[in-house]
Scaffold this motif. Structure first.
Motif: not given
Length: 285
Positions: A44-53, A178-190, A192-195
């Motif tokens: 999930t974290a990877l999906r949000m990170a790629w979508a934000a990027g 939407l872009t800024f909110s997805l960036c926030v979601a990606a930062l939350v997932g970083l 929790l799910g990636i690092l």
């Protein structure tokens, strides 16, 4: 590109939206094997990170001016988006995709019914409640109630997401909110799910999630935005009500997931309740 755009523009807009519905559920089904292998948090974290990027590259939002009101709106929407995604993919790790999407669909359905004074909407609410009971009853009580609970959490987040998106749409232009909110979601997932799992994820899941993120949410959102420019909102909502059926179809075709007759009836009840609510809503002028 011009020839392709011309050809695409000649297609009925209904086909665009049906493509978006199927694409969203196809992407969700493709994610399930990766979730079983690497865990729902990481995928999930990877999906949000790629979508934000991807959206950062496409939308290229302006960083200034960003006042406290805009940052707060985008931040809360981002947190809600992250929670919705984490709940949903935790659910599809445990229960069929069609069941998860049907339960998740109760979020916008409840929001649509809230505050209604029409007697017929009580019928749709009762039908939706029957659908939930059938979905969670299963055969011999064998349904994973934890997975259903995760889907229910995603439903709550989806209802909040709709309300928050309206607010973000008022303080941002285009897709910047939407872009800024997805960036926030990606930062939350970083964290929790990636690092914590970076060394065990591997390159292949990272690249596969990039492709899946291109399908959904990037491709799906683009199609939906194009449809909303050409389609009346009520018709849009009616076609979106087909998502539970599309999820069950993709779950079967991609993952071989078979729903019991009881679960299919429950999914049908939720879908019918959603169709009835949207179709019977007064037209906006």
């Amino acid at each position: 590109m011009t020839a392709w755009q011309t050809a695409a523009g000649r297609l009925p807009v209904t086909l665009w939206l049906l493509a978006a519905v199927l694409l969203a559920q196809f992407a969700a089904a493709l994610s399930v094997p990766l979730i079983h292998r690497n865990g729902s948090m990481s995928i999930t974290a990877l999906r949000m990170a790629w979508a934000a990027g991807f959206l950062l590259v496409v939308a290229r939002p302006r960083l200034l001016p960003l006042d406290a009101r805009r940052l707060m709106a985008a931040g809360i929407l981002g947190l809600t988006t992250a929670a919705m995604a984490f709940f949903f993919f935790a659910a599809v790790a445990r229960i069929p995709v069609g069941t998860a999407v049907s339960i998740e669909f109760l979020g916008p359905l409840t929001l649509a019914l809230a505050g209604s004074r029409r007697a017929r909407d009580v019928v749709w609410a009762l039908l939706a409640a029957l659908g939930v009971w059938l979905l969670t009853h299963g055969v011999g009580g064998a349904v994973d109630l934890v997975g259903c609970g995760f889907a229910g959490g995603s439903a709550v987040c989806w209802a909040c997401y709709i309300l928050l998106t309206r607010r973000v749409g008022r303080v941002f232009t285009g897709v910047q909110g939407l872009t800024f909110s997805l960036c926030v979601a990606a930062l939350v997932g970083l964290p929790l799910g990636i690092l914590p799992h970076w060394h065990s994820i591997g390159l292949v899941p990272v690249l596969l999630m990039a492709l899946i993120a291109l399908l959904s949410p990037v491709g799906v959102y683009s199609l939906e935005m194009a449809c909303l420019r050409r389609m009346e909102p009520r018709r849009f909502g009616i076609l979106m009500s087909l998502e539970p059926a599309a999820a069950a179809l993709m779950g079967f075709l991609v993952l071989g997931q078979r729903l019991s007759l009881t679960q299919l009836l429950g999914m049908g009840c939720v879908t019918l309740a959603s169709l009835g609510t949207v179709a019977a809503s007064p037209k906006k002028t």
